[in-house]
Design a protein around this motif. Structure first.
Motif, PDB file in Angstrom:
ATOM      1  N   VAL A 201       0.421   1.764   0.222  1.00 45.90           N
ATOM      2  CA  VAL A 201      -0.637   1.037  -0.485  1.00 45.90           C
ATOM      3  C   VAL A 201      -2.008   1.658  -0.212  1.00 45.90           C
ATOM      4  O   VAL A 201      -2.830   1.792  -1.118  1.00 45.90           O
ATOM      5  CB  VAL A 201      -0.613  -0.447  -0.089  1.00 45.90           C
ATOM      6  CG1 VAL A 201      -1.804  -1.182  -0.669  1.00 45.90           C
ATOM      7  CG2 VAL A 201       0.673  -1.090  -0.557  1.00 45.90           C
ATOM      8  N   ASN A 205      -4.200   3.070  -3.392  1.00 46.30           N
ATOM      9  CA  ASN A 205      -5.470   2.441  -3.739  1.00 46.30           C
ATOM     10  C   ASN A 205      -6.685   3.331  -3.528  1.00 46.30           C
ATOM     11  O   ASN A 205      -7.775   2.975  -3.948  1.00 46.30           O
ATOM     12  CB  ASN A 205      -5.656   1.172  -2.888  1.00 46.30           C
ATOM     13  CG  ASN A 205      -4.816   0.032  -3.396  1.00 46.30           C
ATOM     14  OD1 ASN A 205      -4.346   0.051  -4.534  1.00 46.30           O
ATOM     15  ND2 ASN A 205      -4.615  -0.975  -2.564  1.00 46.30           N
ATOM     16  N   LEU A 243      -2.669  -0.801 -11.614  1.00 45.68           N
ATOM     17  CA  LEU A 243      -2.956  -0.538 -10.195  1.00 45.68           C
ATOM     18  C   LEU A 243      -2.617  -1.749  -9.331  1.00 45.68           C
ATOM     19  O   LEU A 243      -2.160  -1.612  -8.211  1.00 45.68           O
ATOM     20  CB  LEU A 243      -4.446  -0.223 -10.012  1.00 45.68           C
ATOM     21  CG  LEU A 243      -4.914   1.217 -10.168  1.00 45.68           C
ATOM     22  CD1 LEU A 243      -6.424   1.277  -9.930  1.00 45.68           C
ATOM     23  CD2 LEU A 243      -4.206   2.118  -9.169  1.00 45.68           C
ATOM     24  N   ILE A 244      -2.864  -2.934  -9.878  1.00 44.04           N
ATOM     25  CA  ILE A 244      -2.723  -4.147  -9.074  1.00 44.04           C
ATOM     26  C   ILE A 244      -1.270  -4.538  -8.839  1.00 44.04           C
ATOM     27  O   ILE A 244      -0.894  -4.951  -7.735  1.00 44.04           O
ATOM     28  CB  ILE A 244      -3.485  -5.321  -9.740  1.00 44.04           C
ATOM     29  CG1 ILE A 244      -4.984  -5.108  -9.611  1.00 44.04           C
ATOM     30  CG2 ILE A 244      -3.095  -6.652  -9.098  1.00 44.04           C
ATOM     31  CD1 ILE A 244      -5.812  -6.165 -10.283  1.00 44.04           C
ATOM     32  N   ALA A 247       0.657  -3.476  -5.838  1.00 43.55           N
ATOM     33  CA  ALA A 247       0.011  -4.028  -4.643  1.00 43.55           C
ATOM     34  C   ALA A 247       0.494  -5.445  -4.376  1.00 43.55           C
ATOM     35  O   ALA A 247       0.751  -5.826  -3.235  1.00 43.55           O
ATOM     36  CB  ALA A 247      -1.503  -3.993  -4.810  1.00 43.55           C
ATOM     37  N   LEU A 248       0.639  -6.244  -5.456  1.00 43.44           N
ATOM     38  CA  LEU A 248       1.107  -7.621  -5.286  1.00 43.44           C
ATOM     39  C   LEU A 248       2.494  -7.652  -4.677  1.00 43.44           C
ATOM     40  O   LEU A 248       2.781  -8.412  -3.758  1.00 43.44           O
ATOM     41  CB  LEU A 248       1.141  -8.343  -6.639  1.00 43.44           C
ATOM     42  CG  LEU A 248      -0.192  -8.644  -7.285  1.00 43.44           C
ATOM     43  CD1 LEU A 248       0.011  -9.472  -8.538  1.00 43.44           C
ATOM     44  CD2 LEU A 248      -1.065  -9.389  -6.307  1.00 43.44           C
ATOM     45  N   ILE A 251       2.322  -6.523  -0.962  1.00 44.56           N
ATOM     46  CA  ILE A 251       1.788  -7.557  -0.074  1.00 44.56           C
ATOM     47  C   ILE A 251       2.845  -8.627   0.168  1.00 44.56           C
ATOM     48  O   ILE A 251       3.025  -9.119   1.285  1.00 44.56           O
ATOM     49  CB  ILE A 251       0.526  -8.189  -0.680  1.00 44.56           C
ATOM     50  CG1 ILE A 251      -0.619  -7.214  -0.631  1.00 44.56           C
ATOM     51  CG2 ILE A 251       0.145  -9.462   0.061  1.00 44.56           C
ATOM     52  CD1 ILE A 251      -1.159  -6.968   0.748  1.00 44.56           C
ATOM     53  N   PHE A 252       3.585  -8.960  -0.885  1.00 39.69           N
ATOM     54  CA  PHE A 252       4.625  -9.965  -0.720  1.00 39.69           C
ATOM     55  C   PHE A 252       5.704  -9.452   0.242  1.00 39.69           C
ATOM     56  O   PHE A 252       6.170 -10.176   1.117  1.00 39.69           O
ATOM     57  CB  PHE A 252       5.234 -10.315  -2.075  1.00 39.69           C
ATOM     58  CG  PHE A 252       6.213 -11.444  -1.993  1.00 39.69           C
ATOM     59  CD1 PHE A 252       5.769 -12.735  -1.793  1.00 39.69           C
ATOM     60  CD2 PHE A 252       7.581 -11.212  -2.078  1.00 39.69           C
ATOM     61  CE1 PHE A 252       6.657 -13.782  -1.699  1.00 39.69           C
ATOM     62  CE2 PHE A 252       8.473 -12.249  -1.976  1.00 39.69           C
ATOM     63  CZ  PHE A 252       8.015 -13.548  -1.795  1.00 39.69           C
TER      64      PHE A 252
END
Lengths: 267, 351, 283
Positions: A201, A205, A243-244, A247-248, A251-252
């Motif tokens: 990540v 990013n 992009l997001i 990442a979601l 993070i999960f």
């Protein structure tokens, strides 16, 4: 429900709305098709669900290459930071030796270094040795960003495996390497996986270094940043959403390790 | 099965001297307990014998083989740890067979048979397929013992194996451990800070204090004839009483107004006497006279704390004695249980 | 196991070599480039050029202002959320997950996301129109509305990077034993007093860490600003990027990098001085 409890819950929900609603609105901007982008005033529901914007985004020349580059850089970063970081983390977790504090301090210090001071001088050197504008060069700098985390987090993971388990393995006939393979590694593996995802990540990013170190071999962030001025709004929205999303998921996946990753490693 | 020889072992951690110069021998098949307060060096000594710690100097021999330069895996030992150290990512069966598999000892069939034998020994054979996370503390400790015995070690090392269990379970496991280990007759070194555990299990106890072995003998001998003030104070609950005595004539000693026979040499000595070796004295008999401060009826006997010329004296007597705080009590030490110590060297003096 | 004395060093060596090559060496190089003139001699010409640039004063001012506004808001918000989390009966994990989502979101994506909110035909204007506060689309993100642009960056940064402060503080709060609060309650301390007398003092090391980390990162603010305002709102990292990428002047770019490092270190030093944590007060 008591009024106080109700107040707390409302505040917590409000904070969640503050985080989630902008993401939702970006998503409907990206999925709403051109009508939604130009609509005025906008509603909270998309005019219609359409993949036109995303299709347009992926059809733009260079987007697929940039995505591929981003994945390559992130994968390289992931591999390098764990290969360099895990042994160091193990050494910090298990040994007492002269120079340990100095090394730890060096690792912590690197966190105070702005990315600009790394990326800019390296540009010049990378041109000289001929790796400028390559996926590898970007991965090197991203590894420099992710490595201090990888070292500190893996050290706390290894510390979480009781030393007695390893000693028990030694007394039962294991060499140091066997004990690591049979006992320490299986127990630390989930955390190590989370650390690797974290490194992924960080790289996925990162904008500044990727942008100064590449010209044609753009990563997705570099591609989006350097085409901001000439790209239409809906292209940017689609790019932002793309992009997001990973990442979601990431993070999960690593939520159990949130604190060892960002909390404890910062001590 | 093998004897263990430890010679002139010294170990420091930075400035802290953990072991000064320790020498001891454990006979083949013997059960030795290292007993002492925390920080006395007992665990360090055990870990040096295991090879988990390197001594600054000295030798360790197991059987006739010198092992101090060998890694733990080559020493033919097994160890049981205080917090069990059973592997949480393996089943009970995998834990017990771990050592055999790592050392590639025997066929699959033989390994299976050994595992069953070890599991039955500690009564865990019905749990073989469970992961150790599903087990209670006592069961985990059984797995740890089975895992250690399964490799049929020459030497079994145990580091406070019962201290994480609750009191009742500890009592039960203690008795069981004694039976199992007698059956196996493996040379065993067992570390504990619990004197009752040490007394009940050991063939011989090594009392450690400040990085040295103060006394190495059978439990009863240590209880009866402590070699030092520390041994007398550490073993026994309540500990031995120590009373200052002055010489009045060669072989005659006085404590307050009470006179008794003692060693011929010296001017000042300490008299050591166990609380249960004091008896109520008859009227007119010479006696130690004190005022009762606290009375603790313990059921099996009664414990009284007396004040005697500013010193405290503990007395264990019959449970039915009608004692109350404030009473005056006259006590007489049993002549054959008097032990004398030199206050300077803190060592016992033969009378 | 005397042969193993070298093992820790062998394990550390690869990472040490890597860190030296990619940190210490570029650091030296950056200073070298920043402090050398066109002929390679020692010179302050790059710094002079940097200081004489039109955008320089604005960039310094904007960056410092952003740090001064954003970091305290983030700290206050994260403290509030942390305490709130502790007061919830249920759903803590769920809320914590939601609140930390922005951790995984790149500053570039966060900038784009707030662009969708704040652009001319964006959701903020739609909301304002629905409330009858504006007639039609209003341009917020332009050099003509510097204050609005600045606030937009503040909002985007608060949205994006409060999560890291939250995680550090919550990790710290979890280390404070519950008994302290119960003891305080028994002695009659109210909720606010418990926060002031127990949470804050015991959380000081975490607060210090969070402040240092956030401030260092805030001095580097880059992509959010570029997406929302281009160079209409100059900041230090943005200028460094422009000198390197657009003007191809590594000297001035390095001078900016040295400047960012210097202010970062100065801020770190300041925090360490101001929030000194006494060793003995850490139980």
């Amino acid at each position: 429900m008591k009024p106080r409890r109700f107040l707390y819950l409302s505040l917590a929900l409000l904070a969640s709305v503050w985080v989630l609603v902008p993401i939702y609105l970006l998503a409907i901007s990206a999925f709403g098709g051109p009508e939604t982008i130009n609509a005025w005033p906008k509603g909270l529901l998309p005019a219609r669900i359409s993949t036109a914007t995303l299709a347009f985004f992926f059809a733009v020349r260079g987007v697929w290459d940039a995505i591929l580059n981003s994945i390559l850089v992130a994968a390289l970063t992931m591999a390098m930071s764990i290969l360099l970081g895990a042994p160091a983390g193990y050494a910090l977790a298990r040994f007492v030796f002269p120079g340990k504090d100095g090394y730890r301090l060096l690792v912590l210090l690197t966190r105070a270094f702005p990315i600009a001071i790394l990326a800019l001088p390296l540009t010049v050197r990378f041109i000289e040795i001929g790796i400028y504008d390559t996926v590898f060069a970007v991965a090197l700098v991203h590894t420099a960003l992710a490595l201090p985390f990888a070292i500190l987090v893996s050290s706390s993971l290894f510390m979480g495996v009781p030393k007695e388990l390893e000693e028990a393995a030694w007394t039962l006939g294991c060499s140091r390497f066997q004990a690591f393979r049979e006992v320490v590694w299986p127990l630390a593996r989930p955390g190590i996986a989370a650390t690797m995802i974290f490194a992924f990540v960080v790289s996925w990013n990162e904008v500044f270094a990727a942008s100064v170190l590449t010209l044609r071999e753009r990563t997705l962030t570099a591609f989006l940043l350097t085409s901001l001025n000439e790209s239409p709004l809906h292209f940017r929205f689609a790019g932002g959403l793309f992009l997001i999303v990973p990442a979601l998921v990431f993070i999960f996946a690593v939520r159990r390790y949130l604190f060892s990753m960002w909390g404890i490693a910062n001590r | 099965m093998a004897r263990i020889l430890v010679e002139d072992i010294k170990k420091t951690f930075g400035k802290f001297v953990a072991l000064k110069s320790v020498t001891m021998e454990v006979a083949d098949g013997e059960f030795t307990v290292l007993l002492g307060p925390s920080g006395c060096g007992k665990t360090t000594l055990l870990r040096i014998i295991a090879g988990l710690e390197t001594a600054d100097r000295g030798e360790v021999r197991i059987g006739e083989r010198r092992v101090d330069h060998l890694p733990p895996r080559s020493r033919n030992i097994a160890m049981v740890f205080q917090n069990y150290a059973v592997f949480p990512h393996m089943t009970v069966f995998e834990n017990i067979t771990f050592g055999l598999r790592m050392q590639k000892r025997g066929s699959e069939e033989e390994i299976r048979r050994t595992a069953r034998w070890a599991a039955e020994l500690v009564h865990i054979e019905s749990q073989l397929d469970k992961y150790t996370g599903q087990l209670s503390g006592g069961q985990r400790q059984r797995v740890a013992v089975a895992r250690a015995l399964a490799v049929r070690p020459q030497v079994l090392l145990m580091d406070e194996p019962l201290s994480n269990l609750d009191a009742l379970l500890r009592l039960e496991m203690r008795a069981e451990l004694k039976t199992i280990l007698r059956e196996c007759a493996t040379t065993t070194i067992y570390v504990t800070h619990d004197q009752v555990e040490a007394m009940s299990l050991a063939d011989r106890i090594a009392i450690m204090h400040g990085g040295e072995i103060e006394q190495y003998d059978t439990p009863l001998e240590i209880y009866r004839n402590p070699a030092t003030l520390f041994c007398g104070g550490f073993i026994g609950s309540p500990p031995m009483n120590f009373l200052e005595a002055e010489a009045v004539a060669p072989g005659r000693w006085r404590i307050g107004d009470f006179e008794l026979a003692g060693p011929a040499e010296g001017a000042r000595l300490l008299l050591g006497i166990r609380p249960e070796d004091l008896e109520p004295a008859g009227e007119g008999e010479p006696a130690l006279v004190g005022t009762v401060q606290v009375v603790e009826p313990l059921g099996s006997h009664l414990l009284a704390t007396l004040r005697l010329d500013g010193r405290l004296l503990r007395f264990a007597g019959d449970a039915d004695l009608p004692l109350r705080p404030g009473d005056t009590l006259r006590l007489r030490p049993r002549a054959d249980r008097l032990r004398w110590f030199d206050p300077e060297s803190e060592r016992a003096v033969r009378s | 196991m005397t042969g193993e004395r070298a093992l820790p060093y062998l394990l550390l060596a690869p990472s040490l070599l890597f860190l030296a090559l990619l940190f210490l060496w570029p650091l030296a190089e950056a200073f070298l480039v920043a402090f050398s003139g066109p002929g390679g001699q020692w010179s302050l010409v790059n710094f002079r050029e940097m200081a004489e640039d039109l955008n320089f004063a604005d960039a310094v001012r904007n960056t410092l202002l952003l740090v001064a506004v954003v970091v305290p808001i983030q700290l206050a918000l994260a403290l509030g959320l942390g305490v709130l989390l502790g007061s919830l009966d249920r759903g803590r994990d769920g809320f914590l997950y939601i609140w930390t989502i922005p951790l995984g979101i790149s500053d570039l994506a966060a900038g784009i996301l707030w662009l969708a909110m704040l652009s001319e035909r964006g959701y903020l204007n739609s909301l304002l129109a629905a409330l009858g506060l504006v007639e039609g689309p209003v341009l917020w993100l332009s050099y003509e509305t510097p204050l609005a642009l600045f606030l937009a960056v503040v909002v985007a940064e608060v949205w994006r990077a409060t999560a890291i402060v939250l995680v550090i503080l919550v990790a710290g709060m979890q280390l404070i034993p519950k008994e302290y609060y119960e003891a305080a309650e028994v002695f009659g301390a109210g909720a606010f007093q418990r926060f002031r007398r127990i949470t804050l003092p015991l959380l000081k090391p975490s607060i210090q860490t969070a402040l240092i980390l956030r401030t260092i990162l805030a001095f580097e603010v880059f992509a959010v600003v570029v997406v929302l305002g281009g160079r209409d709102l100059p900041v230090l990292a943005g200028e460094a990027f422009a000198w390197q990428y657009d003007y191809r002047n590594a000297g001035v770019a390095s001078a900016y990098a040295v400047l960012i490092l210097t202010v970062s270190l100065a801020a770190t030093w300041l925090y360490l001085r101001l929030l000194r944590v006494r060793e003995e007060s850490l139980a």
